[in-house]
Design a protein around this motif. Structure first.
Motif, PDB file in Angstrom:
ATOM      1  N   PHE A 182       0.935  -1.334   0.295  1.00  0.00           N
ATOM      2  CA  PHE A 182      -0.115  -0.259  -0.207  1.00  0.00           C
ATOM      3  C   PHE A 182       0.795   1.640   0.087  1.00  0.00           C
ATOM      4  N   ASP A 183       1.824   1.373   0.678  1.00  0.00           N
ATOM      5  CA  ASP A 183       2.197   2.259   1.449  1.00  0.00           C
ATOM      6  C   ASP A 183       3.163   2.375  -0.568  1.00  0.00           C
ATOM      7  N   ILE A 184       4.192   1.589  -1.279  1.00  0.00           N
ATOM      8  CA  ILE A 184       4.662   2.228  -2.321  1.00  0.00           C
ATOM      9  C   ILE A 184       3.653   2.144  -3.123  1.00  0.00           C
ATOM     10  N   ALA A 185       2.409   1.685  -3.520  1.00  0.00           N
ATOM     11  CA  ALA A 185       1.744   2.275  -4.124  1.00  0.00           C
ATOM     12  C   ALA A 185       0.949   3.130  -4.193  1.00  0.00           C
ATOM     13  N   ASN A 186       1.254   4.249  -2.521  1.00  0.00           N
ATOM     14  CA  ASN A 186       0.723   5.363  -2.820  1.00  0.00           C
ATOM     15  C   ASN A 186       1.652   6.269  -3.428  1.00  0.00           C
ATOM     16  N   HIS A 187       3.195   5.584  -3.237  1.00  0.00           N
ATOM     17  CA  HIS A 187       4.443   6.811  -3.570  1.00  0.00           C
ATOM     18  C   HIS A 187       3.676   6.842  -5.041  1.00  0.00           C
ATOM     19  N   PHE A 188       3.889   5.946  -5.570  1.00  0.00           N
ATOM     20  CA  PHE A 188       3.655   6.012  -7.447  1.00  0.00           C
ATOM     21  C   PHE A 188       2.875   6.069  -7.741  1.00  0.00           C
ATOM     22  N   CYS A 189       1.553   6.582  -6.777  1.00  0.00           N
ATOM     23  CA  CYS A 189      -0.146   6.973  -7.234  1.00  0.00           C
ATOM     24  C   CYS A 189       0.587   8.764  -7.344  1.00  0.00           C
ATOM     25  N   GLU A 190       1.068   9.267  -6.268  1.00  0.00           N
ATOM     26  CA  GLU A 190       1.881  10.954  -6.286  1.00  0.00           C
ATOM     27  C   GLU A 190       2.948  10.371  -6.811  1.00  0.00           C
ATOM     28  N   MET A 191       3.363  10.071  -7.964  1.00  0.00           N
ATOM     29  CA  MET A 191       3.905  11.102  -9.199  1.00  0.00           C
ATOM     30  C   MET A 191       3.089  11.309 -10.119  1.00  0.00           C
ATOM     31  N   ALA A 192       1.409  11.366 -10.166  1.00  0.00           N
ATOM     32  CA  ALA A 192       1.169  11.876 -10.696  1.00  0.00           C
ATOM     33  C   ALA A 192       0.288  13.426 -10.404  1.00  0.00           C
ATOM     34  N   ALA A 193       1.175  13.055  -9.451  1.00  0.00           N
ATOM     35  CA  ALA A 193       0.231  14.526  -8.874  1.00  0.00           C
ATOM     36  C   ALA A 193       1.379  15.515  -8.778  1.00  0.00           C
ATOM     37  N   ASN A 194       1.330  17.308  -8.855  1.00  0.00           N
ATOM     38  CA  ASN A 194       2.468  18.349  -8.804  1.00  0.00           C
ATOM     39  C   ASN A 194       1.177  19.501  -8.049  1.00  0.00           C
ATOM     40  N   TYR A 195       1.502  19.755  -6.663  1.00  0.00           N
ATOM     41  CA  TYR A 195       1.114  20.385  -5.834  1.00  0.00           C
ATOM     42  C   TYR A 195       1.954  21.914  -5.919  1.00  0.00           C
ATOM     43  N   HIS A 196       2.845  22.008  -7.159  1.00  0.00           N
ATOM     44  CA  HIS A 196       3.537  23.212  -7.129  1.00  0.00           C
ATOM     45  C   HIS A 196       2.971  23.737  -8.698  1.00  0.00           C
TER      46      HIS A 196
ATOM     47  N   GLN B  19       3.368  -7.074  -8.396  1.00  0.00           N
ATOM     48  CA  GLN B  19       1.481  -7.420  -8.382  1.00  0.00           C
ATOM     49  C   GLN B  19       0.646  -6.621  -7.486  1.00  0.00           C
ATOM     50  N   GLU B  20       1.105  -7.036  -6.131  1.00  0.00           N
ATOM     51  CA  GLU B  20       0.978  -6.651  -5.267  1.00  0.00           C
ATOM     52  C   GLU B  20       0.387  -5.000  -4.794  1.00  0.00           C
ATOM     53  N   ILE B  21       1.485  -4.187  -5.902  1.00  0.00           N
ATOM     54  CA  ILE B  21       1.922  -2.814  -5.594  1.00  0.00           C
ATOM     55  C   ILE B  21       0.707  -2.156  -6.176  1.00  0.00           C
ATOM     56  N   GLU B  22       0.374  -2.949  -7.466  1.00  0.00           N
ATOM     57  CA  GLU B  22      -0.360  -2.476  -8.878  1.00  0.00           C
ATOM     58  C   GLU B  22      -2.082  -2.634  -8.320  1.00  0.00           C
ATOM     59  N   LYS B  23      -2.163  -4.058  -7.002  1.00  0.00           N
ATOM     60  CA  LYS B  23      -3.435  -3.724  -6.933  1.00  0.00           C
ATOM     61  C   LYS B  23      -4.090  -2.849  -5.486  1.00  0.00           C
ATOM     62  N   TYR B  24      -3.038  -2.719  -4.682  1.00  0.00           N
ATOM     63  CA  TYR B  24      -2.886  -1.438  -3.574  1.00  0.00           C
ATOM     64  C   TYR B  24      -3.268  -0.846  -4.309  1.00  0.00           C
ATOM     65  N   THR B  25      -2.946   0.120  -5.525  1.00  0.00           N
ATOM     66  CA  THR B  25      -3.733   1.314  -5.695  1.00  0.00           C
ATOM     67  C   THR B  25      -4.938   1.634  -5.874  1.00  0.00           C
ATOM     68  N   LEU B  26      -5.322   1.075  -5.478  1.00  0.00           N
ATOM     69  CA  LEU B  26      -7.242   0.450  -5.920  1.00  0.00           C
ATOM     70  C   LEU B  26      -7.528   0.885  -4.724  1.00  0.00           C
ATOM     71  N   ALA B  27      -6.917   0.376  -3.272  1.00  0.00           N
ATOM     72  CA  ALA B  27      -7.233   0.964  -2.107  1.00  0.00           C
ATOM     73  C   ALA B  27      -7.328   2.266  -1.406  1.00  0.00           C
ATOM     74  N   ASN B  28      -5.542   3.192  -2.232  1.00  0.00           N
ATOM     75  CA  ASN B  28      -5.228   4.147  -2.116  1.00  0.00           C
ATOM     76  C   ASN B  28      -6.735   5.078  -2.758  1.00  0.00           C
ATOM     77  N   HIS B  29      -6.930   4.472  -4.221  1.00  0.00           N
ATOM     78  CA  HIS B  29      -8.146   5.736  -4.943  1.00  0.00           C
ATOM     79  C   HIS B  29      -8.719   5.721  -4.035  1.00  0.00           C
ATOM     80  N   LEU B  30      -9.323   5.069  -2.738  1.00  0.00           N
ATOM     81  CA  LEU B  30      -9.868   4.834  -2.299  1.00  0.00           C
ATOM     82  C   LEU B  30     -10.058   5.372  -0.877  1.00  0.00           C
ATOM     83  N   PHE B  31      -8.820   5.921  -0.192  1.00  0.00           N
ATOM     84  CA  PHE B  31      -8.072   6.404   0.655  1.00  0.00           C
ATOM     85  C   PHE B  31      -8.712   7.429   0.642  1.00  0.00           C
ATOM     86  N   TRP B  32      -7.998   8.048  -0.554  1.00  0.00           N
ATOM     87  CA  TRP B  32      -7.681   9.789  -0.402  1.00  0.00           C
ATOM     88  C   TRP B  32      -9.047   9.579  -1.269  1.00  0.00           C
ATOM     89  N   GLY B  33      -9.670   9.524  -2.102  1.00  0.00           N
ATOM     90  CA  GLY B  33     -10.917   9.935  -2.762  1.00  0.00           C
ATOM     91  C   GLY B  33     -12.101  10.179  -1.505  1.00  0.00           C
TER      92      GLY B  33
END
Length: 428
Positions: A306-320, A363-377
């Motif tokens: 989950f933690d690594i998936a979160n880090h990967f998902c955050e690469m889609a963001a630029n808060y600046h 493979q586990e990381i990719e599945k946990y991106t789903l939990a990340n999307h719900l978490f931050w949604g």
């Protein structure tokens, strides 16, 4: 989630003495302070929106989103008056500065708001010194109103103190009713592009592994799913019936249960996870070529994937940017980037990991991106109701939910697509 700016002063040990009623064994440490997120490769599938059913398509019409926020994650060029700080905080700051012989006037503190934080208000505090070239600096963090639903503040403080004692982050210099004073680290906050730098990414992977292996006091149990359910309940309570329907919040509980059953394998790696490892929470000391992870509000024992998936998902963001809430999933790391990160993570102990172990974790990381999307949604839905920081939380939540519904059928085997209208697109 917090976006930070400019970095901190070098961590110091040997905390002793204290400011009466405010500081606890930190004064000597304070005195020693030194100045100053896809290439659509891998498991991502191109042009999949038209082939998917998703509830999110209706959100755009059903909910009126506020205009884009213009949160700039940069330090304000002008200081604000100390009056913006609580009296309690000012007393701590003056008490600290009065013990530094190079500070000209402990009462002459300068307050600079650091913009872009999405949970707290953060200020850099400076004092002129006798040298005239450098200044004493500390950080004041004022907790956002209504955000305690996300975490236990006392537990977060205990985590902060544990990290400080173990050389993992800035020192805690003082506490007041709705915030704290922290050491200001001499390092720079990473930018969005830094996460794509292979050398920096390898440092992050190694530091993340070190973080995960911390023997944090307390129960070593995963609370991800219970936390998600609690947040969802709060999101429903705070949302209007129109918003509940538009975001299909009544459907999310079923999704959480499905993910918990699908993802919680007995052989998964569990560790103490940061859970919010976006670039603003990582600092780089370019002199020592080392990174420091900061801000532990969401930290807890969790699935490492989950933690690594979160880090990967955050690469889609630029808060600046001018629209910091907009996510660009074309910037999600491709398969080779992800594999390189995972290899660096697993080999931190000095042992070469087998290809099978690398591929399994990927493979586990990719599945946990789903939990990340719900978490931050769900986080975005609540934040839109309780947080006054200038950030378009609802639009952010919409994008996270969109990506969840778009990716779910491709990541989970034999999963039924939701019986709703096709999504308009997910940024891919």
């Amino acid at each position: 989630m917090n976006v930070k700016n400019d970095g901190i002063e070098n961590p110091v040990n040997n905390n002793s003495d204290g400011v009466e009623n405010h500081l606890s064994n930190q004064t000597d440490a304070a005195e020693n302070l030194v100045n100053d997120k896809q290439d659509p490769a891998g498991s991502f599938v191109e042009n999949k929106a038209d082939a998917l059913d998703s509830p999110i398509n209706s959100i755009v019409k059903a909910v009126e989103f506020p205009a884009s926020s213009k949160a700039n994650a940069v330090e304000s060029p002008a200081s604000c008056k100390p009056d913006c700080l609580p009296e309690e905080a000012k007393e701590i700051l003056i008490s600290l500065a009065s013990k530094w012989e190079d500070v000209l006037d402990a009462n002459a503190l300068q307050v600079f708001p650091l913009k872009g934080a999405m949970t707290n208000k953060v200020y850099q505090i400076k004092w002129p010194t006798t040298t005239g070239e450098t200044s004493r600096k500390v950080l004041v963090r004022m907790y956002g109103e209504g955000v305690d639903v996300f975490f236990d503040r006392d537990k977060e403080i205990r985590t902060f103190e544990f990290m400080s004692k173990n050389g993992q982050g800035p020192l805690l210099l003082g506490r007041f009713t709705n915030g704290r004073v922290e050491e200001f680290i001499h390092a720079r906050t990473l930018s969005a592009s830094d996460l794509r730098d292979p050398s920096i990414s390898a440092l992050i992977a190694a530091k993340m592994k070190e973080f995960h292996e911390l023997d944090m006091p307390g129960e070593k149990k995963v609370h991800l799913w219970d936390r998600l359910r609690n947040w969802l309940s709060e999101a429903k309570r705070l949302s209007s019936p129109k918003e509940v329907e538009a975001f299909y919040l009544d459907t999310i509980d079923k999704e959480i249960s499905m993910l918990e059953k699908e993802l919680s394998g007995a052989d998964q790696l569990i560790g103490f996870c940061h859970n919010d490892l976006q670039y603003g929470n990582i600092m780089l000391d370019e002199e020592t070529n080392s990174v420091t992870i900061i801000d532990y509000e969401y930290a807890s024992y969790n699935h490492v994937a989950f933690d690594i998936a979160n880090h990967f998902c955050e690469m889609a963001a630029n808060y600046h940017t001018e629209e910091p809430h907009i996510l660009d999933y074309t910037k999600y790391p491709d398969l080779e980037e992800r594999r390189r990160f995972v290899k660096a993570y697993l080999s931190t102990s000095g042992e070469q990991s087998s290809d099978n172990k690398v591929e399994q974790l990927l493979q586990e990381i990719e599945k946990y991106t789903l939990a990340n999307h719900l978490f931050w949604g769900v986080w975005g839905i609540i934040s839109a109701q309780v947080n006054t920081i200038d950030f378009d939380y609802k639009e952010y939540a919409k994008q996270r939910f969109q990506e969840y519904w778009a990716r779910k059928p491709y990541l989970l085997i034999n999963t039924e697509a939701p019986p709703y209208n096709a999504a308009e697109g997910t940024g891919i």
